[in-house]
Enzyme design. Sequence first.
Site, PDB file in Angstrom:
ATOM      1  N   ASP A 183       9.829   0.979   4.717  1.00 31.30           N
ATOM      2  CA  ASP A 183      10.936   0.345   5.436  1.00 31.30           C
ATOM      3  C   ASP A 183      11.915   1.377   5.986  1.00 31.30           C
ATOM      4  O   ASP A 183      12.355   1.301   7.133  1.00 31.30           O
ATOM      5  CB  ASP A 183      11.680  -0.627   4.502  1.00 31.30           C
ATOM      6  CG  ASP A 183      10.757  -1.692   3.941  1.00 31.30           C
ATOM      7  OD1 ASP A 183       9.611  -1.800   4.423  1.00 31.30           O
ATOM      8  OD2 ASP A 183      11.176  -2.414   3.017  1.00 31.30           O
ATOM      9  N   TYR A 232       8.175  -7.733  -7.669  1.00 27.72           N
ATOM     10  CA  TYR A 232       7.872  -6.466  -6.996  1.00 27.72           C
ATOM     11  C   TYR A 232       7.643  -5.322  -7.986  1.00 27.72           C
ATOM     12  O   TYR A 232       6.620  -4.641  -7.945  1.00 27.72           O
ATOM     13  CB  TYR A 232       8.997  -6.105  -6.013  1.00 27.72           C
ATOM     14  CG  TYR A 232       8.667  -4.920  -5.126  1.00 27.72           C
ATOM     15  CD1 TYR A 232       7.972  -5.098  -3.933  1.00 27.72           C
ATOM     16  CD2 TYR A 232       9.032  -3.634  -5.484  1.00 27.72           C
ATOM     17  CE1 TYR A 232       7.653  -4.012  -3.120  1.00 27.72           C
ATOM     18  CE2 TYR A 232       8.722  -2.551  -4.679  1.00 27.72           C
ATOM     19  CZ  TYR A 232       8.040  -2.749  -3.494  1.00 27.72           C
ATOM     20  OH  TYR A 232       7.731  -1.670  -2.693  1.00 27.72           O
ATOM     21  N   THR A 241       0.830  -1.205   0.000  1.00 31.45           N
ATOM     22  CA  THR A 241       0.000   0.000   0.000  1.00 31.45           C
ATOM     23  C   THR A 241       0.865   1.257   0.000  1.00 31.45           C
ATOM     24  O   THR A 241       0.404   2.313  -0.395  1.00 31.45           O
ATOM     25  CB  THR A 241      -0.906   0.029   1.249  1.00 31.45           C
ATOM     26  OG1 THR A 241      -0.115  -0.372   2.372  1.00 31.45           O
ATOM     27  CG2 THR A 241      -2.090  -0.903   1.105  1.00 31.45           C
TER      28      THR A 241
HETATM   29  C1  GLA Z   1       9.026  -4.044   0.473  1.00 29.14           C
HETATM   30  C2  GLA Z   1       9.201  -2.574   0.109  1.00 29.14           C
HETATM   31  C3  GLA Z   1       8.198  -1.700   0.867  1.00 29.14           C
HETATM   32  C4  GLA Z   1       6.784  -2.229   0.708  1.00 29.14           C
HETATM   33  C5  GLA Z   1       6.719  -3.728   0.991  1.00 29.14           C
HETATM   34  C6  GLA Z   1       5.376  -4.317   0.702  1.00 29.14           C
HETATM   35  O1  GLA Z   1       9.383  -4.261   1.798  1.00 29.14           O
HETATM   36  O2  GLA Z   1      10.509  -2.155   0.409  1.00 29.14           O
HETATM   37  O3  GLA Z   1       8.299  -0.364   0.439  1.00 29.14           O
HETATM   38  O4  GLA Z   1       6.279  -1.932  -0.563  1.00 29.14           O
HETATM   39  O5  GLA Z   1       7.692  -4.449   0.253  1.00 29.14           O
HETATM   40  O6  GLA Z   1       4.424  -3.821   1.575  1.00 29.14           O
END
Ligand code: GLA
Length: 396
Positions: free
Chosen positions: A179, A228, A43
């Site tokens: 993160d 991703y 999200t």
């Molecule tokens: C990874 C990315 C985050 C986020 C998550 C999924 O950890 O670094 O920014 O998009 O995936 O929620």
Amino acid sequence: MTRTDRTTGETVGKLRVLFSELYGVRPSIYRAPGRVNLIGEHTDYNEGFVMPAALDLYTYVAASPRSDRRLKAYSENLGEKCDFDLDSIQPGKSGHWSDYVRGVAGVLESSGYQLRGADLAITSEVPLGSGLSSSAALEVSTAWALLSNSQINVDRNAIPQLCQQAEHLYPETKCGIMDQFISCHGRAGHALMLDCRSLDFQLLPVPSQVRLMVCNTMVKHEHASGGYNTRRRECEEGLQALKQVLPAIRALRDVTINELEQHRERLTPVVYKRVRHVVTENDRVQEAATALSEGGLAHFGRLMADSHRSLRDDYEVSTPELDLMVELANGQNGVHGARMTGGGFGGCTINLVDSGHAEEIQQRLAQNYEARTGLRPTILICEASDGAGAVAETSR
Ligand code: GLA
């Protein structure tokens, strides 16, 4: 003494010894934590809501200044060195772990921070590539070390975006902000509900009897080469198609479930499912924040289960191992909720568990998972912890 105090003391002691063997001086030490996301997956890059907590697992960077403009770094985990000239760092990916270090230095320099050369030694307790955000922990701890080493005041509010930019331009993963943000702003005993559009956040106490159990399925994810970036593109495609009929929307965060259903025929079946995950997940995070602040753990657990199903069926980022780990946890006494956590394609699940049952659950889960898969999982009982900072000189 908490687990964090204990590991910090041991890790820092060893890192100081290693550093003086490598470079012959005593360093200053900085650290940044990995994270677990309680709810709100995929999200962040849709300007939505997330609810991560910083873990009591840190990446430590020891640093001392150099008189030239070189940046030397040694990774204790990998037993490898790297060496750059700060004046000739260019964006781009080499595929080596040093892309993160080079990226942070490159972005800081290009953003106007005049860095001094530095000798670095890095060690990490965050398992690499397992979805606990080892990359962000490395970026944030490196940024802290490089700025402090150059006697530049570290602005906790500026670091997340700089590190996110480094990850986009160097390792070339188009990550969201979650993160790096939690690695900077985590608080002991709290989860953080973040609005990824405004970057406003709210700290939510995690009930004191609850532990964050992180279960590593031992199947590694590969963000960039995996799906991703594809998921990001699919979201973008959904956004562009919906914008034609909903011109006021800026991101998928602005789409309601009714609007999505109404305009469903504008999207391919796959893109429709991706968007449905994002829209429903945003609603779940907001509901989960209310549940947590009211102590509604059973309600929170149901939302985690819905989140997992949506990631498995609509966003299609789960794996059979993640599904199994969640299924095994759900049958246990003392488990409030379980779901996959992080980007997916392998990695970890998160269980919210009662502290009194935690060790028993840990053992049983490990046995059952190994019996079913032949893989021995690492299962950690963690607590929500503080974000990045300097390690006090007095820590051994
Ligand atoms: C990874 C990315 C985050 C986020 C998550 C999924 O950890 O670094 O920014 O998009 O995936 O929620």
